[in-house]
Motif scaffolding. Structure first.
Motif, mmCIF file in Angstrom:
data_model
loop_
_atom_site.group_PDB
_atom_site.id
_atom_site.type_symbol
_atom_site.label_atom_id
_atom_site.label_comp_id
_atom_site.label_asym_id
_atom_site.label_seq_id
_atom_site.Cartn_x
_atom_site.Cartn_y
_atom_site.Cartn_z
ATOM 1 N N ASP B 99 -49.067 7.169 -15.559
ATOM 2 C CA ASP B 99 -48.576 6.494 -14.347
ATOM 3 C C ASP B 99 -47.675 5.312 -14.694
ATOM 4 O O ASP B 99 -46.715 5.025 -13.993
ATOM 5 C CB ASP B 99 -49.772 5.932 -13.542
ATOM 6 C CG ASP B 99 -50.254 6.916 -12.494
ATOM 7 O OD1 ASP B 99 -49.579 7.936 -12.300
ATOM 8 O OD2 ASP B 99 -51.305 6.659 -11.895
ATOM 9 N N ASN B 103 -42.457 3.141 -16.386
ATOM 10 C CA ASN B 103 -41.977 1.778 -16.109
ATOM 11 C C ASN B 103 -41.665 1.027 -17.395
ATOM 12 O O ASN B 103 -40.664 0.322 -17.502
ATOM 13 C CB ASN B 103 -43.035 0.989 -15.331
ATOM 14 C CG ASN B 103 -43.100 1.402 -13.881
ATOM 15 O OD1 ASN B 103 -42.173 2.007 -13.376
ATOM 16 N ND2 ASN B 103 -44.198 1.096 -13.228
ATOM 17 N N ALA B 171 -41.241 -9.428 -8.156
ATOM 18 C CA ALA B 171 -42.514 -8.805 -8.543
ATOM 19 C C ALA B 171 -42.494 -7.295 -8.351
ATOM 20 O O ALA B 171 -41.899 -6.789 -7.404
ATOM 21 C CB ALA B 171 -43.640 -9.409 -7.708
ATOM 22 N N ALA B 173 -42.263 -3.072 -9.650
ATOM 23 C CA ALA B 173 -41.274 -2.197 -10.273
ATOM 24 C C ALA B 173 -40.403 -1.507 -9.239
ATOM 25 O O ALA B 173 -39.548 -0.713 -9.584
ATOM 26 C CB ALA B 173 -41.982 -1.158 -11.138
ATOM 27 N N GLY B 174 -40.623 -1.810 -7.973
ATOM 28 C CA GLY B 174 -39.825 -1.187 -6.923
ATOM 29 C C GLY B 174 -40.451 0.096 -6.424
ATOM 30 O O GLY B 174 -41.373 0.635 -7.019
ATOM 31 N N ALA B 175 -39.911 0.590 -5.309
ATOM 32 C CA ALA B 175 -40.481 1.791 -4.688
ATOM 33 C C ALA B 175 -40.076 3.038 -5.467
ATOM 34 O O ALA B 175 -38.903 3.211 -5.778
ATOM 35 C CB ALA B 175 -40.008 1.894 -3.247
ATOM 36 N N ILE B 264 -46.354 -8.959 -17.331
ATOM 37 C CA ILE B 264 -47.324 -9.848 -16.671
ATOM 38 C C ILE B 264 -46.596 -10.848 -15.779
ATOM 39 O O ILE B 264 -46.964 -11.052 -14.629
ATOM 40 C CB ILE B 264 -48.213 -10.542 -17.715
ATOM 41 C CG1 ILE B 264 -49.155 -9.498 -18.331
ATOM 42 C CG2 ILE B 264 -49.023 -11.675 -17.082
ATOM 43 C CD1 ILE B 264 -49.870 -9.969 -19.555
ATOM 44 N N ILE B 265 -45.532 -11.450 -16.326
ATOM 45 C CA ILE B 265 -44.820 -12.464 -15.535
ATOM 46 C C ILE B 265 -44.195 -11.849 -14.285
ATOM 47 O O ILE B 265 -44.265 -12.409 -13.196
ATOM 48 C CB ILE B 265 -43.733 -13.147 -16.395
ATOM 49 C CG1 ILE B 265 -44.406 -13.964 -17.484
ATOM 50 C CG2 ILE B 265 -42.829 -14.034 -15.542
ATOM 51 C CD1 ILE B 265 -43.459 -14.564 -18.464
ATOM 52 N N PHE B 266 -43.569 -10.684 -14.450
ATOM 53 C CA PHE B 266 -42.885 -10.066 -13.317
ATOM 54 C C PHE B 266 -43.801 -9.112 -12.532
ATOM 55 O O PHE B 266 -43.323 -8.365 -11.681
ATOM 56 C CB PHE B 266 -41.635 -9.329 -13.790
ATOM 57 C CG PHE B 266 -40.522 -10.259 -14.212
ATOM 58 C CD1 PHE B 266 -39.648 -10.800 -13.282
ATOM 59 C CD2 PHE B 266 -40.368 -10.615 -15.532
ATOM 60 C CE1 PHE B 266 -38.642 -11.664 -13.662
ATOM 61 C CE2 PHE B 266 -39.364 -11.481 -15.936
ATOM 62 C CZ PHE B 266 -38.499 -12.014 -14.991
ATOM 63 N N ALA B 267 -45.083 -9.164 -12.862
ATOM 64 C CA ALA B 267 -46.083 -8.331 -12.159
ATOM 65 C C ALA B 267 -45.657 -6.875 -12.079
ATOM 66 O O ALA B 267 -45.818 -6.219 -11.056
ATOM 67 C CB ALA B 267 -46.356 -8.892 -10.757
ATOM 68 N N SER B 269 -46.103 -3.012 -13.185
ATOM 69 C CA SER B 269 -47.092 -2.160 -13.830
ATOM 70 C C SER B 269 -46.420 -1.550 -15.050
ATOM 71 O O SER B 269 -45.238 -1.225 -15.024
ATOM 72 C CB SER B 269 -47.551 -1.074 -12.875
ATOM 73 O OG SER B 269 -46.494 -0.199 -12.598
ATOM 74 N N LEU B 274 -51.189 -3.025 -18.674
ATOM 75 C CA LEU B 274 -52.405 -2.206 -18.668
ATOM 76 C C LEU B 274 -53.272 -2.518 -19.886
ATOM 77 O O LEU B 274 -54.492 -2.705 -19.780
ATOM 78 C CB LEU B 274 -52.033 -0.720 -18.649
ATOM 79 C CG LEU B 274 -53.194 0.266 -18.660
ATOM 80 C CD1 LEU B 274 -54.040 0.127 -17.401
ATOM 81 C CD2 LEU B 274 -52.690 1.708 -18.765
#
Lengths: 513, 321
Positions: B99, B103, B171, B173-175, B264-267, B269, B274
């Protein structure tokens, strides 16, 4: 085809790239449905095996409980139940509203579903495994089905806590028997409910979308068509995202309070917490077994300085276990303001000198600041403190296999529920070796705890829990630091809703301001 | 041996070493994560971790077996792509990793491309004007890029482009499926991750190009009156880029490793966030699966680079390079 890169092509390409950020993002702030931040992802959507507040908040909005918390209150009214009739202190008859449909085509809710749901807490899951939240329904003895929509709850003993932390909360979410049997272990990631909202989408580690449930028959229709929850573990990041107008609502840390107050079109929400952080002392360990040593430490540590230094003065000081607003809050509890002379006098009485202890805490900045202030305070009375900071994995493992027996001073942050029995249970003798790191053993305290569980009279319960806190105070095994505080920013157009602890959000009651 | 036989033998030996390296790294990791104090049940369940629940989860995770047994179970299952099931969500761990991996790969590749696209021209410009103020300025810029921590760059980008100018989102990764949204969410993290490598590549290209420009065949070209732009663009730069190609494998591995901070900074995934969260939770099976993927990716990237180099320069395949 050969691509020719000339000045005109370059300018056109550059312009397209420059426009890219504006193409959709410029409209981000014109939302009609809120986008909010949560600091933890969904772990397990099975109400009895959930792992955090995120799941609890989602479950309460997607599922129905017999009775539902009212907006922003710990009082409740009927939701799935049409009527609940008290037969005696340990017997309740319930009748469900007809026509309450589970999503996913799993049919109408019946009393069988209620029995199936609660039986999982009593007897364990399909394979007999105890559910993680089984203790929420500890007082429940049996559920009997008396008709399609009617049934009876029988309790082992009278219990106020059962309703407050069990039936009303996420543990009480009524599941479809058919869905659970069909889905098996997939109920950890699939939530079938009949409540005001549905879990429309969940992209692990990224976001979830809750949508209004058009088939919900109860009295609490959701106000928004959709609510999007972005998973942003760091409050600093979510606070910046809010400022970038990507979010309409987020929690933030106390040190950002001044910045938050200066943001345009923003409401700052400040909810006093009901959690509790304290410095515990192991009453079985070496010199800490001496009551006067513990009392001396209590007089020597400057809790007000800790509130200022470690919490930026943004939270208030606690003086007892149960927070103001909770049943049993001991409003007249003594406040131990720092008194070095008293601390030194008590130490002199013991005749002990050159005392050294280890202070164990989590390795986050706040905990370390608390530890350092305590270290400086105790140095002034001749006690040397060595700080042992641990990451959360190692720290919480101290709650197993009697690993806590060698602890001396510890900084412990615990979360609360609305019934005082949830908070007092960790100080019982049976918790020594598990979560009673003070290793304080008081048969009187244990007896009162049981009485508190079985008493329904509010005034009597209040007196019981105050007596229990007095016993804790006499033991000088705990120095109460704070009940915490919850800070949120939200866009002026949005009206979020929480239960009074600030941790349990009620998505179904989020509304336009 | 013919050239193609030598190349095939070289590739076969490298593939064998890949398998051994993955196995070694997995074993090392397996032992390391078990040296860290703390356990999963305590972190996840806190005070609800009764002895019965703890025992149950320990059993579900296979942690009540002996270490060699656990290792054998993990290795034999991992070899078939089965990393087990997450004990909390009951999702297959392979699904959890798959998943998030796209990214991280998108982030690492875009950062690498960005580093090449910006770093190579800076290096070329500096090499063409050695000792000039422009060269000094670009040197200062490159070294600043190298020495500024990714964390600091991320925060600055955050403040300027997201909060100050409201140009770009911060924040996530976008849709999925929305390419524009995905690209918008990729820009700031890619730049933050790429900046250090822009510095490295530009310094490397400058040094390599200066060496190449001093070689005899370049002087010969100059003597024939070939223009400086043609010499650099058509001949010298190709040779100067050989060492850059060599470090791409390491670069990609490093970018995936560094992605932990950026994710982590840009939240976002990704495999970095992980693995970070799984270590904090002592969720060993997920950590192990993530690291196997990272190690495998790193080794395969280096293998590809070696193969490309072997094809470009037969002396490497012959063991003389």
């Amino acid at each position: 085809m050969r691509m020719k890169l000339d000045r005109r092509t370059f300018l056109a390409g550059s312009s397209a790239l420059a426009i890219l950020p504006y193409s959709r993002f410029a409209f981000a702030a014109d939302r009609t449905n809120p986008v909010i931040a949560l600091d933890a992802d969904i772990g397990n959507l099975d109400p009895g095996n959930r792992v955090g507040t995120t799941e609890g908040n989602i479950i309460r909005s997607v599922c129905q409980t017999l009775v539902r918390f009212e907006p922003g209150k710990t009082s409740w009214t009927n939701d799935a139940a049409k009527e609940i009739k008290q037969i005696s202190d340990t017997e309740f008859d319930f009748e469900l509203n007809p026509g309450q449909m589970f999503t996913g085509g799993y049919g109408e809710m019946t009393a069988d579903d209620v029995k199936f749901t609660y039986d999982r807490f009593i007897n364990g899951d399909k394979s007999g495994k105890k559910l993680a939240y089984a203790d929420d329904m500890e007082a429940l003895k049996a559920v009997e089905v008396t008709g399609k929509y009617t049934g009876k709850l029988t309790l082992k003993h009278p219990s106020a806590a059962l309703w407050l932390i069990g039936i009303c909360d996420a543990s009480g979410a009524i599941l479809s028997k058919k869905a659970v049997e069909e889905l098996g272990e997939k109920i950890a990631t699939t939530l079938i409910g009949s409540g005001p909202m549905t879990l429309k989408e969940w992209r692990p580690k990224e976001q979830f979308v809750l949508a209004a449930n058009p088939d919900y028959k109860g009295p609490y229709k959701a106000h928004f068509e959709e609510i999007t929850g972005k998973i942003i573990p760091e409050h600093k990041t979510s606070f910046l995202s809010y400022q970038a107008k990507e979010l309409d609502f987020t929690a933030f840390d106390a040190d950002q309070l001044d910045t938050a107050k200066g943001l345009p079109d923003t409401k700052v929400i400040d909810i006093p917490g009901v959690d509790y952080t304290w410095i515990g002392m192991n009453v079985q360990k070496g010199d800490l077994a001496d009551l006067k040593v513990r009392q001396a430490i209590r007089w020597a540590i400057d809790v007000d300085a800790i509130i200022q230094g470690a919490y930026s003065g943004a939270t208030s000081r606690a003086k007892t276990l149960l927070a103001p607003g909770l049943l049993g809050n001991w409003a007249d509890a003594p406040l131990y303001n720092r008194d070095v002379a008293k601390a030194q006098a008590l130490l002199a009485e013991t005749g002990k000198t050159g005392l050294t202890f280890t202070f164990t805490c989590l390795n986050d900045a706040t905990s370390l600041a608390v530890a350092q202030i305590a270290q400086a305070n105790l140095a002034e009375v001749g006690i040397t403190l060595t700080i042992n900071a641990m990451d959360s994995g190692a720290y919480w493992a101290l709650g197993a296999d009697d690993a806590s027996k060698d602890l001396e001073l510890t900084l412990v942050p615990y979360t609360s529920k609305f019934d005082p029995s949830f908070q007092t249970q960790w100080f019982l003798a049976s918790q020594i070796g598990l979560w009673n790191w003070q290793r304080w053993n008081s048969p009187e305290f244990d007896k009162l705890h049981q009485e508190g569980l079985e008493t329904l009279d509010k005034a009597k319960r209040e007196a019981i829990y105050i007596d229990m806190q007095k016993l804790l105070d006499e033991s000088a095994s705990c120095i109460w630091i704070t009940h915490g505080r919850n800070f949120f920013v939200d866009a002026a157009w949005l009206k979020p809703m929480f239960l009074p602890n600030g941790k349990d959000w009620q998505f179904e009651f989020f509304d336009k301001a | 041996m013919t050239r193609s036989q030598r190349t095939a033998a070289f590739i076969a030996s490298r593939l064998a070493s890949v398998v051994l390296t993955i196995a070694g790294a997995t074993l090392l990791l397996f032992l390391m994560v078990r040296l860290v104090p703390g356990d999963f049940t305590s972190v996840m369940l806190g005070p609800r971790a009764t002895p019965e629940l703890r025992a149950q989860i320990t059993h579900d995770m296979g942690l009540d077996r002996s270490l060699p047994e656990q290792l054998w179970l993990f290795a034999s299952r991992a070899a078939t792509g089965d990393f087990g099931e997450d004990v909390v969500s009951h999702r297959p761990i392979l699904d959890i990793v798959l998943d998030v991996i796209p990214n991280t790969l998108a982030l690492a590749f875009s950062a690498l491309v960005l580093a090449l696209v910006v770093g190579i021209p800076i290096g070329v410009i500096a090499a063409l004007k050695p000792g000039s103020w422009l060269d000094s300025g670009l040197a200062l810029l490159s070294i600043s890029f190298i020495t500024t921590p990714t964390l600091v760059v991320s925060v600055i980008l955050f403040l300027v482009f997201a909060i100050g100018l409201h140009w770009l989102p911060v924040a996530g990764a976008g849709a999925p499926g929305d390419i524009v949204d995905r690209l918008q969410h990729l820009i700031l993290p890619s730049v933050a991750l790429a900046l250090g490598w822009v510095g490295y590549i530009s310094r490397l290209v400058r040094a390599s190009l200066l060496d190449t420009l001093g070689e005899l065949h370049v002087r010969t070209l100059r003597a024939y009156g070939v223009s400086e732009y043609r010499i650099v663009g058509l001949y010298a730069l190709k040779l100067a880029l050989v060492p850059v190609v060599s470090i791409l494998g390491i670069g990609l591995g490093d970018l995936i490793g560094s992605s932990v901070v950026v994710e982590i900074i840009f939240a976002r995934s990704g495999i970095g966030s992980l693995i970070f969260n799984s270590i904090a939770q002592r969720n060993y099976p997920v950590v192990q699966a993530c690291v196997v993927f990272i190690v495998a990716f790193y080794i395969v990237a280096n293998l590809v680079v070696d193969m490309v180099n072997a094809l470009l320069d037969p002396r490497i395949a012959a063991g003389r390079g």
